[in-house]
Scaffold this motif. Structure first.
Motif, PDB file in Angstrom:
ATOM      1  N   LEU A 177      43.140  -7.709  28.920  1.00  0.00           N
ATOM      2  CA  LEU A 177      44.018  -7.193  27.864  1.00  0.00           C
ATOM      3  C   LEU A 177      45.192  -8.126  27.621  1.00  0.00           C
ATOM      4  O   LEU A 177      45.512  -8.464  26.479  1.00  0.00           O
ATOM      5  N   ARG A 178      45.849  -8.556  28.710  1.00  0.00           N
ATOM      6  CA  ARG A 178      47.010  -9.439  28.559  1.00  0.00           C
ATOM      7  C   ARG A 178      46.588 -10.754  27.919  1.00  0.00           C
ATOM      8  O   ARG A 178      47.272 -11.292  27.048  1.00  0.00           O
ATOM      9  N   ALA A 179      45.432 -11.281  28.366  1.00  0.00           N
ATOM     10  CA  ALA A 179      44.955 -12.547  27.807  1.00  0.00           C
ATOM     11  C   ALA A 179      44.661 -12.389  26.314  1.00  0.00           C
ATOM     12  O   ALA A 179      45.005 -13.249  25.513  1.00  0.00           O
ATOM     13  N   ALA A 180      44.046 -11.274  25.944  1.00  0.00           N
ATOM     14  CA  ALA A 180      43.693 -11.066  24.536  1.00  0.00           C
ATOM     15  C   ALA A 180      44.949 -10.883  23.687  1.00  0.00           C
ATOM     16  O   ALA A 180      44.981 -11.252  22.519  1.00  0.00           O
ATOM     17  N   THR A 181      45.998 -10.308  24.296  1.00  0.00           N
ATOM     18  CA  THR A 181      47.266 -10.181  23.590  1.00  0.00           C
ATOM     19  C   THR A 181      47.830 -11.566  23.283  1.00  0.00           C
ATOM     20  O   THR A 181      48.422 -11.803  22.237  1.00  0.00           O
ATOM     21  N   GLU A 182      47.607 -12.504  24.232  1.00  0.00           N
ATOM     22  CA  GLU A 182      48.163 -13.841  24.089  1.00  0.00           C
ATOM     23  C   GLU A 182      47.319 -14.705  23.149  1.00  0.00           C
ATOM     24  O   GLU A 182      47.862 -15.408  22.301  1.00  0.00           O
ATOM     25  N   ASN A 183      46.003 -14.677  23.304  1.00  0.00           N
ATOM     26  CA  ASN A 183      45.130 -15.563  22.523  1.00  0.00           C
ATOM     27  C   ASN A 183      43.748 -14.913  22.418  1.00  0.00           C
ATOM     28  O   ASN A 183      42.841 -15.202  23.189  1.00  0.00           O
ATOM     29  N   ALA A 184      43.606 -14.030  21.421  1.00  0.00           N
ATOM     30  CA  ALA A 184      42.376 -13.245  21.304  1.00  0.00           C
ATOM     31  C   ALA A 184      41.127 -14.100  21.037  1.00  0.00           C
ATOM     32  O   ALA A 184      40.098 -13.862  21.670  1.00  0.00           O
ATOM     33  N   PRO A 185      41.183 -15.106  20.136  1.00  0.00           N
ATOM     34  CA  PRO A 185      39.955 -15.883  19.891  1.00  0.00           C
ATOM     35  C   PRO A 185      39.420 -16.555  21.157  1.00  0.00           C
ATOM     36  O   PRO A 185      38.212 -16.594  21.388  1.00  0.00           O
ATOM     37  N   MET A 186      40.337 -17.055  22.005  1.00  0.00           N
ATOM     38  CA  MET A 186      39.918 -17.715  23.251  1.00  0.00           C
ATOM     39  C   MET A 186      39.171 -16.719  24.143  1.00  0.00           C
ATOM     40  O   MET A 186      38.126 -17.043  24.714  1.00  0.00           O
ATOM     41  N   VAL A 187      39.719 -15.514  24.268  1.00  0.00           N
ATOM     42  CA  VAL A 187      39.089 -14.505  25.130  1.00  0.00           C
ATOM     43  C   VAL A 187      37.720 -14.131  24.571  1.00  0.00           C
ATOM     44  O   VAL A 187      36.755 -13.960  25.311  1.00  0.00           O
ATOM     45  N   GLN A 188      37.635 -14.051  23.246  1.00  0.00           N
ATOM     46  CA  GLN A 188      36.349 -13.721  22.641  1.00  0.00           C
ATOM     47  C   GLN A 188      35.335 -14.838  22.880  1.00  0.00           C
ATOM     48  O   GLN A 188      34.159 -14.573  23.109  1.00  0.00           O
ATOM     49  N   ALA A 189      35.815 -16.107  22.888  1.00  0.00           N
ATOM     50  CA  ALA A 189      34.915 -17.238  23.120  1.00  0.00           C
ATOM     51  C   ALA A 189      34.426 -17.281  24.567  1.00  0.00           C
ATOM     52  O   ALA A 189      33.528 -18.037  24.894  1.00  0.00           O
ATOM     53  N   PHE A 190      35.018 -16.469  25.444  1.00  0.00           N
ATOM     54  CA  PHE A 190      34.511 -16.364  26.814  1.00  0.00           C
ATOM     55  C   PHE A 190      33.446 -15.282  26.938  1.00  0.00           C
ATOM     56  O   PHE A 190      32.896 -15.058  28.008  1.00  0.00           O
ATOM     57  N   GLY A 191      33.215 -14.543  25.856  1.00  0.00           N
ATOM     58  CA  GLY A 191      32.164 -13.524  25.909  1.00  0.00           C
ATOM     59  C   GLY A 191      32.682 -12.095  25.936  1.00  0.00           C
ATOM     60  O   GLY A 191      31.909 -11.171  26.157  1.00  0.00           O
ATOM     61  N   VAL A 192      33.981 -11.910  25.712  1.00  0.00           N
ATOM     62  CA  VAL A 192      34.529 -10.552  25.689  1.00  0.00           C
ATOM     63  C   VAL A 192      34.471 -10.036  24.252  1.00  0.00           C
ATOM     64  O   VAL A 192      34.832 -10.742  23.315  1.00  0.00           O
ATOM     65  N   ASN A 193      33.992  -8.809  24.087  1.00  0.00           N
ATOM     66  CA  ASN A 193      33.931  -8.201  22.761  1.00  0.00           C
ATOM     67  C   ASN A 193      35.332  -7.727  22.379  1.00  0.00           C
ATOM     68  O   ASN A 193      35.724  -6.579  22.600  1.00  0.00           O
ATOM     69  N   VAL A 194      36.117  -8.664  21.788  1.00  0.00           N
ATOM     70  CA  VAL A 194      37.527  -8.371  21.522  1.00  0.00           C
ATOM     71  C   VAL A 194      37.728  -7.234  20.504  1.00  0.00           C
ATOM     72  O   VAL A 194      38.564  -6.368  20.724  1.00  0.00           O
ATOM     73  N   PRO A 195      36.968  -7.199  19.402  1.00  0.00           N
ATOM     74  CA  PRO A 195      37.167  -6.066  18.481  1.00  0.00           C
ATOM     75  C   PRO A 195      37.018  -4.707  19.178  1.00  0.00           C
ATOM     76  O   PRO A 195      37.787  -3.782  18.918  1.00  0.00           O
ATOM     77  N   ARG A 196      36.040  -4.601  20.096  1.00  0.00           N
ATOM     78  CA  ARG A 196      35.874  -3.333  20.811  1.00  0.00           C
ATOM     79  C   ARG A 196      37.068  -3.077  21.735  1.00  0.00           C
ATOM     80  O   ARG A 196      37.550  -1.956  21.859  1.00  0.00           O
ATOM     81  N   LEU A 197      37.556  -4.154  22.366  1.00  0.00           N
ATOM     82  CA  LEU A 197      38.716  -4.028  23.250  1.00  0.00           C
ATOM     83  C   LEU A 197      39.931  -3.516  22.465  1.00  0.00           C
ATOM     84  O   LEU A 197      40.698  -2.670  22.941  1.00  0.00           O
ATOM     85  N   ILE A 198      40.087  -4.020  21.235  1.00  0.00           N
ATOM     86  CA  ILE A 198      41.210  -3.594  20.394  1.00  0.00           C
ATOM     87  C   ILE A 198      41.084  -2.111  20.057  1.00  0.00           C
ATOM     88  O   ILE A 198      42.044  -1.342  20.170  1.00  0.00           O
TER      89      ILE A 198
END
Lengths: 295, 231
Positions: A177-198
């Motif tokens: 969560l903290r990482a996605a707050t800082e740089n969401a595209p990077m976290v998504q490029a690691f394989g995390v489903n960021v839209p769902r996390l949001i």
């Protein structure tokens, strides 16, 4: 009778407790706002309305389905959280690429609609919600009588706030969560489903508001305006604490509740404005808020 | 393993990639060489799905990646170490290392990563990833994607701005992971470094691949290369 600074002890402690109770609600609400703002970059003006929904859902569960307080404490945040998921998926998610202001306007509009719907259905006079049997009565603490329910609210709020803080600061989900707050595209490029996390973050913040709403139901009457009465102060709390700081919003919430309570004892005329006076002073001295990080 | 055909990419109105074609075979280390602005980083980001708009084809193990979300591409087994390193300041060094989810078996263990980069073991307790030196941040950015089990690594200028001793360490790491069967696409400005690790080199100009030079012909192609890179 004990006198403290020329004030009768029970009066002082009574106001202190009231302050803590208000502070507990400020803390839970500003915590949800901070989590949502950090992740979605949206100032969720619908927060007060969702808090009110939490109280109403528990009232509806009790009066239509006979489901009591303790199940409602779980069910109501769950149901309002699902409502939050629907809101985020269908409406709020369309605004992420736009300026902050659009999110603010949209959620403000949503809160007017939600409150209007409940006012139409239930009127605005408010409905009572009985304190559950187990938590009624009062305990003699030696220096004052404490209503059991109020003690329970402070304790439950503390547990919820600290658990939220632990999840965000100490678990791997929180790190994501903290990482996605800082740089969401990077976290998504690691394989995390960021839209769902949001979406889940919004639901989580909303569920916190609803939980606070259930706790509030027996204290304030359940009415469509109960959210808006709170939310102005809560936004001041968020500004004072610093947007996006989790521990900051918890400490500021409780702290300002107490400051407000003490003001009621020593200078009652200022009790309605003291939070905003503090806000002005904090903004003059530390524009980022007490716990805000450097941009 | 990775086949890129007719790849086009846009940032807003500006058309950056104009039909990029190349392939990387399993177990190879391949570089993209070219001047600043030739489209190397955009090619990396387009493979990963990190550009607003792209067209053409990126096939990974025969599956089409264009049209997928970045998280789906990562789950297919491609991992990126971006030019700006992408270390998170709100996460500790250990949290940064453990952040990328495991996408397939066969990644390195944390112990193996610490053996490759002993500095990271010493700095593991550092509370903010961005407190590390530039070289340590680069090691962390490479180390954390080795854990995930992704076998296709996109390394974007891993040696940029680093001291020679750290550049050598990163060179050793790339050769080591090649020996372990990883496939690497490397963006480099420094072709002398590239020559020590790569099998083949593609040269990019104006958003297109203009040449391919096998590593053993690099020495004899120096004149041509100097012209391409303007050095």
């Amino acid at each position: 009778m004990i006198m403290i600074f020329g004030i009768p002890g029970p009066l002082l402690f009574g106001q202190l407790l009231l302050g803590l109770i208000n502070g507990a609600f400020y803390a839970m609400l500003s915590l949800g706002l901070a989590v949502i703002f950090g992740m979605l970059n949206i100032i969720n003006f619908a927060h007060g309305a969702l808090f009110m929904m939490g109280a109403f859902v528990s009232w509806i569960l009790l009066n239509y389905l006979g489901i009591g307080y303790f199940p409602a404490l779980i069910l109501s945040p769950l149901l309002v959280g699902i409502f939050g998921i629907i809101l985020e998926k269908t409406i709020i998610s369309r605004l992420y690429k736009l300026d902050h202001l659009y999110g603010l306007l949209l959620t403000f509009g949503l809160s007017l609609v939600i409150e209007g719907l409940f006012r139409n259905a239930y009127g605005s006079s408010g409905m009572p919600y009985r304190i559950p049997e187990m938590l009624s009565g009062a305990t003699n603490l030696g220096f004052m009588y404490m209503p059991n329910y109020r003690g329970w609210v402070v304790a439950a709020a503390l547990v919820v706030c600290i658990s939220t803080w632990l999840i965000i600061e100490k678990t791997s989900l929180g790190a994501t969560l903290r990482a996605a707050t800082e740089n969401a595209p990077m976290v998504q490029a690691f394989g995390v489903n960021v839209p769902r996390l949001i979406t889940l973050t919004y639901a989580g913040g909303v569920a916190l508001a609803a939980f606070a709403g259930v706790l509030a139901a027996p204290i304030y009457s359940v009415n469509p305006n109960m959210g808006s009465n709170f939310i102005n102060t809560v936004f001041a709390v968020v500004v004072i604490g610093g947007m996006g700081s989790i521990m900051g919003s918890i400490l500021t919430g409780f702290g300002l509740g107490v400051v407000e309570g003490l003001t009621k004892v020593f200078y009652p005329q200022a009790s309605a404005t003291v939070v905003f006076v503090v806000m002005v002073i904090v903004l003059l001295v530390r524009p980022r808020g007490l716990f805000g990080k450097a941009a | 393993m990775l086949e890129v055909n007719g790849l086009n990419a846009w940032y807003g109105e500006s058309h950056i990639l104009h039909g990029v074609d190349f392939e990387v075979r399993e177990g190879e280390v391949v570089t993209l060489l070219g001047r600043n602005g030739a489209g190397k980083t955009t090619t990396m980001k387009s493979i990963m799905g990190l550009v607003p708009r792209r067209e053409g084809s990126v096939k990974f193990r025969g599956n089409e990646m264009v049209g997928l979300m970045p998280n789906q591409i990562a789950r297919a087994g491609i991992a990126i170490c971006p030019e700006e390193r992408g270390i998170f300041g709100s996460l500790s060094v250990t949290e940064n290392l453990m952040l990328p989810p495991i996408v397939a078996p066969g990644g390195l263990t944390v112990e193996e990563i610490y053996t490759l980069f002993p500095n990271l073991r010493e700095r593991a307790k550092t509370a903010h990833g961005t407190k590390l030196s530039g070289g340590e941040q680069q090691m962390l950015a490479i180390g954390r994607i080795l854990r995930t089990g992704a076998k296709m690594l996109l390394l974007d200028e891993p040696t940029e701005g680093l001291a020679p001793v750290i550049v050598q360490q990163i060179g050793r790491t790339i050769r080591e992971i090649k020996n372990r069967g990883f496939t690497v696409l490397l963006v480099e400005q420094n072709f002398r470094f590239a020559a020590t690790v790569a099998d083949r080199h593609y040269v990019m100009e104006h958003g297109k691949i203009v040449d391919m030079i096998p590593n053993h012909l690099l020495e004899s192609s120096m004149d041509k290369l100097h012209e391409y890179l303007g050095v």
